[in-house]
Enzyme design. Structure first.
Site, mmCIF file in Angstrom:
data_model
loop_
_atom_site.group_PDB
_atom_site.id
_atom_site.type_symbol
_atom_site.label_atom_id
_atom_site.label_comp_id
_atom_site.label_asym_id
_atom_site.label_seq_id
_atom_site.Cartn_x
_atom_site.Cartn_y
_atom_site.Cartn_z
ATOM 1 N N TYR A 59 7.608 6.724 -3.329
ATOM 2 C CA TYR A 59 7.599 5.510 -2.522
ATOM 3 C C TYR A 59 7.148 4.341 -3.381
ATOM 4 O O TYR A 59 6.493 4.519 -4.415
ATOM 5 C CB TYR A 59 6.706 5.656 -1.288
ATOM 6 N N ARG A 96 -3.684 2.447 -5.018
ATOM 7 C CA ARG A 96 -5.081 2.691 -4.655
ATOM 8 C C ARG A 96 -6.010 1.627 -5.241
ATOM 9 O O ARG A 96 -6.931 1.146 -4.579
ATOM 10 C CB ARG A 96 -5.500 4.083 -5.141
#
Length: 399
Positions: A216, A106
């Site tokens: 992931y 992010r």
């Protein structure tokens, strides 16, 4: 003289909207209440629908430099560890949808957008400024007052200030977000020091009774993002509740799950990483265009349509919002209020659909009893058809 957009909120949605508005020929002033621009360290999955928006803004190369691009999505049973279904991503996603399926830290996506904005001369960034109130003046401008009493005027105001949006609170007056009944444990770990069995280069979703986990790669594959979502009680203070989580709580939540999942989650302890815990909140699906724009004020991202993370589309919908906002703002021969309504008309139904499907996926992911058996059987039989989502990734509007 250029039209001026005031943007409340310096998260990913606010930055994407500001960038989009400058591409539409607007001057932008962006106000972030925090003293610095920053993002919480966590991973994001971006489907081809949102990656195409980044491409349209000329951000393909910067995105490729920081993201990871998993070759497949695999769904496994959290109890037995057995694979249930797979979907090819990588080159297959590019062939189907014209863009990759990416996973990104992010903070890296946030920094990428900030860097792009730094090259836009029509943008002003302001930190440490909270929007308090707004009012529309009779001369087709919106007047904004900051928490410190400063007054600002613009041609339009965009509330991109997140789940607890102060712009939404005044515009819609529809109360606080609701607690979903789910808690998310999140962690990021470096992959270099992990045993090979704990590393990952794909997206793996583990489905179990009343819980699921996802792992992931991010940051070019150098780090791994892990998320565990379980059922839990609402904290006393939803708005300000975010803290370090005890690893024993995670282990307790995983009681009865397979060793393969516990090994995956064990990557955090192995790397001496730390879990953080968030309550997951949302709102009812958007009911109409008036939920996203009224007069000279519009909402975007979580301020407009906060959703549960079970389609991995929270950031994606905010980026799509920004792309549609750009198209509307570029209609310079149309009144601003009508442009904002056009934006809302073109976005509300898609956002509502994603909100509904996200909530439904949560029920499917956490299914128990006969519903769980049926889910697993369907995944084994129809896996790729169930996992691929052309309606989402290949929307006809070109997102």
């Amino acid at each position: 003289m250029s039209e001026q957009l005031l943007v409340a909120g310096g998260g990913i949605g606010g930055l994407a909207a500001a960038l989009a508005a400058t591409h539409a020929g607007w001057d932008v002033r962006l106000y972030e209440r925090a003293p610095v621009f920053s993002e919480v360290g966590a991973g994001i999955q971006l489907g081809p629908n949102s990656v195409r928006c980044l491409q349209a803004w000329g951000l393909q190369k910067p995105f490729q430099a920081v993201a990871a691009f998993p070759e497949r999505l695999q769904v496994r049973s959290a109890l037995s560890g057995q694979p249930l279904a797979e979907l090819e991503l990588g080159a297959a996603a590019i062939a189907r949808y014209g863009a990759a399926y990416g996973t990104v830290h992010r903070a890296d996506l946030h920094a990428l957008l900030l860097e792009a904005l730094s090259k836009r001369p029509s943008l002003q960034l302001h930190t440490g400024v909270a929007i308090d109130r707004f009012a529309e003046a009779g001369n087709s401008v919106v007047q904004v007052r900051t928490a410190r009493g400063r007054e600002i005027e613009g041609d339009a105001l965009l509330g991109a200030d997140g789940l607890w949006s102060t712009v939404r609170a005044q515009l819609l007056a529809d109360g606080r977000p609701r607690f979903s009944g789910h808690l998310a444990y999140r962690a990021l770990v470096p992959q270099g020091g992990l045993p090979k069995r704990m590393r990952t280069s794909q997206v793996t979703a583990w489905l179990g009774p009343r819980l699921h986990a996802v792992q992931y790669p991010v940051r070019r594959g150098e780090m791994q993002n892990l998320v565990l979502i379980v059922h839990g009680e609402a904290p006393d203070d939803l708005e300000n509740w975010d803290h370090s989580a005890n690893a024993t709580d995670v282990q307790s939540a995983l009681a009865g799950t397979c060793s393969a999942l516990q090994d995956a989650i064990g990557a955090v302890a192995h790397s001496r990483g730390q879990w953080r815990l968030w309550p997951l909140c949302d709102r009812p699906p958007v009911a109409g265009p008036a939920d996203m724009a009224r007069g000279l004020v519009a909402l975007l991202g979580d301020a407009a349509h906060p959703m549960r993370p079970y389609l991995a589309q929270g950031a994606g919908m905010a980026i799509e919002d920004a792309a549609e906002l750009q198209r509307a703002l570029a209609m310079h021969d149309v009144e601003v209020s009508l442009r904002l309504r056009r934006y809302a008309l073109n976005r509300w139904q898609r956002n509502a659909r994603v909100q509904v499907r996200s909530a439904r996926n949560g029920r499917i992911f956490h299914a128990t009893g006969a519903m769980r058996w049926g889910r697993d059987a369907a995944l084994r039989t129809l896996g790729p058809r169930l996992l691929d989502m052309p309606w989402l990734y290949g929307d006809s509007k070109g997102y």
